[in-house]
Design a protein around this motif. Structure first.
Motif, mmCIF file in Angstrom:
data_model
loop_
_atom_site.group_PDB
_atom_site.id
_atom_site.type_symbol
_atom_site.label_atom_id
_atom_site.label_comp_id
_atom_site.label_asym_id
_atom_site.label_seq_id
_atom_site.Cartn_x
_atom_site.Cartn_y
_atom_site.Cartn_z
ATOM 1 N N CYS A 115 0.867 -1.031 0.079
ATOM 2 C CA CYS A 115 0.135 0.358 -0.029
ATOM 3 C C CYS A 115 1.027 1.812 -0.411
ATOM 4 O O CYS A 115 1.451 1.124 0.829
ATOM 5 C CB CYS A 115 -0.732 0.559 1.097
ATOM 6 S SG CYS A 115 -1.847 -1.294 1.473
ATOM 7 N N GLU A 116 1.180 2.172 -0.961
ATOM 8 C CA GLU A 116 1.220 3.374 -1.160
ATOM 9 C C GLU A 116 1.436 4.647 -0.633
ATOM 10 O O GLU A 116 0.353 4.680 -0.451
ATOM 11 C CB GLU A 116 2.079 3.615 -2.871
ATOM 12 C CG GLU A 116 2.166 2.591 -4.039
ATOM 13 C CD GLU A 116 3.596 1.751 -3.532
ATOM 14 O OE1 GLU A 116 4.460 2.429 -2.807
ATOM 15 O OE2 GLU A 116 3.901 0.758 -4.144
ATOM 16 N N GLY A 117 2.427 5.326 -0.653
ATOM 17 C CA GLY A 117 2.172 6.459 0.094
ATOM 18 C C GLY A 117 1.177 7.757 -0.614
ATOM 19 O O GLY A 117 0.658 7.015 -1.475
ATOM 20 N N ASN A 118 0.836 8.914 -0.336
ATOM 21 C CA ASN A 118 0.547 9.890 -0.844
ATOM 22 C C ASN A 118 1.358 10.562 -2.576
ATOM 23 O O ASN A 118 0.403 11.287 -3.171
ATOM 24 C CB ASN A 118 0.362 10.567 0.310
ATOM 25 C CG ASN A 118 1.557 11.632 0.245
ATOM 26 O OD1 ASN A 118 2.402 11.320 0.025
ATOM 27 N ND2 ASN A 118 0.901 12.489 0.688
ATOM 28 N N ALA A 119 2.459 10.038 -2.262
ATOM 29 C CA ALA A 119 2.554 10.468 -3.706
ATOM 30 C C ALA A 119 3.232 9.321 -4.444
ATOM 31 O O ALA A 119 3.974 9.326 -5.198
ATOM 32 C CB ALA A 119 4.016 11.640 -3.336
ATOM 33 N N GLY A 120 3.061 7.847 -3.965
ATOM 34 C CA GLY A 120 3.726 7.021 -4.162
ATOM 35 C C GLY A 120 2.980 5.848 -5.037
ATOM 36 O O GLY A 120 1.678 5.823 -5.236
ATOM 37 N N ALA A 148 3.089 -1.164 4.342
ATOM 38 C CA ALA A 148 1.973 -0.115 4.168
ATOM 39 C C ALA A 148 2.867 0.743 4.667
ATOM 40 O O ALA A 148 3.255 0.796 5.722
ATOM 41 C CB ALA A 148 0.787 0.035 5.000
ATOM 42 N N TRP A 149 2.866 2.020 3.570
ATOM 43 C CA TRP A 149 3.776 2.820 3.964
ATOM 44 C C TRP A 149 3.328 4.031 4.248
ATOM 45 O O TRP A 149 2.462 3.759 3.126
ATOM 46 C CB TRP A 149 5.027 2.682 2.619
ATOM 47 C CG TRP A 149 6.272 4.210 2.574
ATOM 48 C CD1 TRP A 149 6.671 4.688 4.399
ATOM 49 C CD2 TRP A 149 6.138 5.069 1.399
ATOM 50 N NE1 TRP A 149 7.336 5.734 3.877
ATOM 51 C CE2 TRP A 149 7.674 6.265 2.065
ATOM 52 C CE3 TRP A 149 5.597 5.149 0.640
ATOM 53 C CZ2 TRP A 149 7.725 6.723 1.490
ATOM 54 C CZ3 TRP A 149 6.171 6.442 0.040
ATOM 55 C CH2 TRP A 149 7.211 7.536 0.405
ATOM 56 N N SER A 150 3.674 4.815 4.748
ATOM 57 C CA SER A 150 2.974 6.439 4.841
ATOM 58 C C SER A 150 1.745 6.653 5.657
ATOM 59 O O SER A 150 1.174 5.566 5.862
ATOM 60 C CB SER A 150 3.429 7.198 3.416
ATOM 61 O OG SER A 150 3.787 8.362 4.258
ATOM 62 N N ILE A 151 0.650 7.050 4.818
ATOM 63 C CA ILE A 151 -0.422 7.727 4.529
ATOM 64 C C ILE A 151 -0.957 5.782 3.983
ATOM 65 O O ILE A 151 -2.617 5.722 4.147
ATOM 66 C CB ILE A 151 -0.806 8.406 3.188
ATOM 67 C CG1 ILE A 151 -1.600 9.060 3.742
ATOM 68 C CG2 ILE A 151 -0.985 7.878 1.807
ATOM 69 C CD1 ILE A 151 -2.598 9.726 3.386
ATOM 70 N N GLY A 152 -0.471 5.118 3.197
ATOM 71 C CA GLY A 152 -0.669 3.846 3.006
ATOM 72 C C GLY A 152 -1.098 3.215 4.074
ATOM 73 O O GLY A 152 -1.913 1.906 4.268
#
Length: 514
Positions: free
Chosen positions: A268-273, A335-339
């Motif tokens: 699950c990516e971040g907000n710009a990933g 999950a990374w960051s916002i993910g």
């Protein structure tokens, strides 16, 4: 027949790259990487695509500057009763763009494009594995990609009209007078709806901005080519219960024979990933991996609001189970960051193997208040009403959890509330605040006995069949300190880097199990 082929070429999607089929040998006759090549349009088609690309970029720019543009048009034409020129200008631009699009007839003379459009049409008519395998050799506009899986294929799913269930803040009951007063007070909050769905959402998820995606397109194409050509990745289109199309990439390591290949890591990516260049690359060393793009990112449609995010994650898990053949107990959520908001999945699917949260946060609101004026009463209402990323509340999960703590990020676990009291929190903060060389001295300074801590937790686990949070109590102050530090070191793993540094494969580990 030739006229029909010409028309399909004119109206067909933009072809970006051709990947060599796994069955094809390399030019030197050896086996190895299935090296592909970028599609080379002829001169007329190239100039046509360039004009249409610039038109698309200008449209995106005008969309973001629409308030200023509308004010200008109002003063110049509406106030001066010059409505006719506006319609004439718009009509002229549309006719010109349509004429430019018709110049794509040059594709008809390009053998590579004709072969591609033939494969695409054949796959849409007959969606067989053989045709899909041929189509996966092409990288083109994802809106034209045929459907691979839909949430409707799972007959046992019972969803509400909004989609999957999320934990939401309960509304407070008020009297009539209080309701009127509350309506007056929150009137600006209804106005802020527009900001939340335009400016606010793009600040929170900059990866959904079309201009940013256009700027990153070469990088995204290169990352996707690497996943397909080096790791034999398979691209699939999923349709969630809200109608959004989700762009996914699957790398299968089960046939390699390794033990980790039987485990699927859903990233699950971040907000710009994006999965093309994001955290999906971390677990590729040995694990089977399924990456997906947020709604509005890359080939995925829609907008990345919390409900849409949960709906997308739900169909990704259903796809992994019902189409890829993995058991829930074989799936790890990374999950990374916002993910980290998609940790919602472990609440609805408690059979999942484990979850790894990398540089994530407990709640969005404190982060929003840091960058917005505290005096704004609209911030709290906007976040809670439209962007309530309450990760900690969604993490109702009994399985193993690993928190990867970037040295500049603050993450606190609340799975043991009787241990994480004021004293427990104090020693953990002391340990977190120490530099890497001094962390061990803080740990040993409190004389933490690892064996004793494990025995206490195992004894509690054996004597009581309860769910988290665990109310481990009846302890001395010294014992509470030891357990707090022991659990912090087990649940957290340090990574000496900034927030946006990709996590190396060597730092990706399964969570600790009691």
């Amino acid at each position: 027949m030739a006229v029909w082929t010409w028309l399909r070429c004119v109206l067909g999607p933009h072809l970006q790259r051709i990947h060599r089929s796994p069955d094809q040998s390399r030019p030197d006759g050896r086996s190895g990487r299935r090296q592909g090549w970028n599609y080379q349009p002829r001169s007329l088609e190239k100039h046509t695509d360039s004009i249409l690309g610039w038109a698309s970029a200008l449209w995106s720019l005008s969309y973001y500057s629409s308030p200023l543009l509308l004010c200008y048009l109002y003063r110049k034409y509406i106030c001066s009763s010059k409505l006719v020129p506006v319609s004439q200008y718009v009509g002229t631009v549309l006719v010109c763009l349509l004429g430019v699009a018709c110049l794509r007839w040059g594709r008809f003379r390009n053998a590579e494009y004709v072969q591609f459009i033939t494969v695409l049409e054949e796959t849409k008519k007959n969606h067989t594995p053989a045709n899909k395998k041929k189509l996966r050799c092409y990288d083109f506009g994802f809106s034209h990609w045929p459907l691979d899986f839909s949430w409707t294929e799972v007959s046992s799913r019972k969803l509400s009209k909004a989609g999957v269930s999320l934990l939401r803040p309960e509304p407070r009951l008020r009297g009539a007078a209080d309701s009127v007063l509350h309506s007056v007070r929150t009137l600006p909050c209804h106005v802020i709806f527009v900001i939340a769905h335009t400016f606010g959402r793009r600040m929170l998820y900059p990866g959904s901005v079309g201009l940013l995606q256009k700027a990153m397109r070469p990088m995204l194409q290169q990352g996707q080519a690497k996943l397909i050509e080096e790791f034999d990745g398979q691209r699939n289109k999923l349709v969630a219960c809200d109608g959004n199309e989700i762009d996914t990439m699957f790398v299968d390591r089960r046939r390699d024979g390794g033990q980790n290949g039987q485990t699927l890591v859903i990233c699950c990516e971040g907000n710009a990933g994006f999965y093309e260049v994001g955290c999906m690359n971390t677990p590729l060393e040995g694990y089977s991996v399924l990456g997906w793009n947020h709604p509005g990112f890359g080939g995925s449609t829609g907008v990345p609001f919390p409900q849409n995010e949960a709906n997308a994650m739900d169909v990704v898990i259903q796809f992994a189970v019902h189409k890829l053949g993995f058991q829930l107990s074989d799936i790890v959520i990374y999950a990374w960051s916002i993910g980290g908001f998609t940790s919602w999945a472990v609440m609805s699917y408690p059979e999942l193997q484990s979850i790894v949260l990398d540089a994530s946060f407990d709640d969005l609101l404190p982060l929003a208040l840091k960058v917005m004026p505290n005096s704004w009463p609209l911030v709290q209402h906007t976040v809670r009403q439209y962007m309530n990323l309450n990760n900690a509340e969604q993490l109702l999960y009994q399985g193993p959890v690993l928190l990867i703590r970037r040295t500049r990020d603050e993450i606190i676990t609340t799975r043991y509330p009787k241990i994480m009291t004021d004293e427990g929190t104090r020693v953990v903060r002391q340990w977190l605040g120490a530099s890497s060389p001094l962390e061990e001295s803080v740990y040993s300074g409190y004389e933490v006995d690892d064996d004793w801590c494990v025995s206490v937790l195992q004894s509690y686990q054996a004597d009581r069949d309860v769910l988290f949070p665990w109310s481990v109590e009846d302890m001395t102050l010294e014992g509470r300190r030891q357990l707090a530090l022991f659990l912090a070191r087990k649940y957290m793993r340090n990574f000496e880097a900034t927030h946006c540094t990709p996590l190396p494969a060597t730092e990706f580990h399964p969570p600790w199990r009691l």
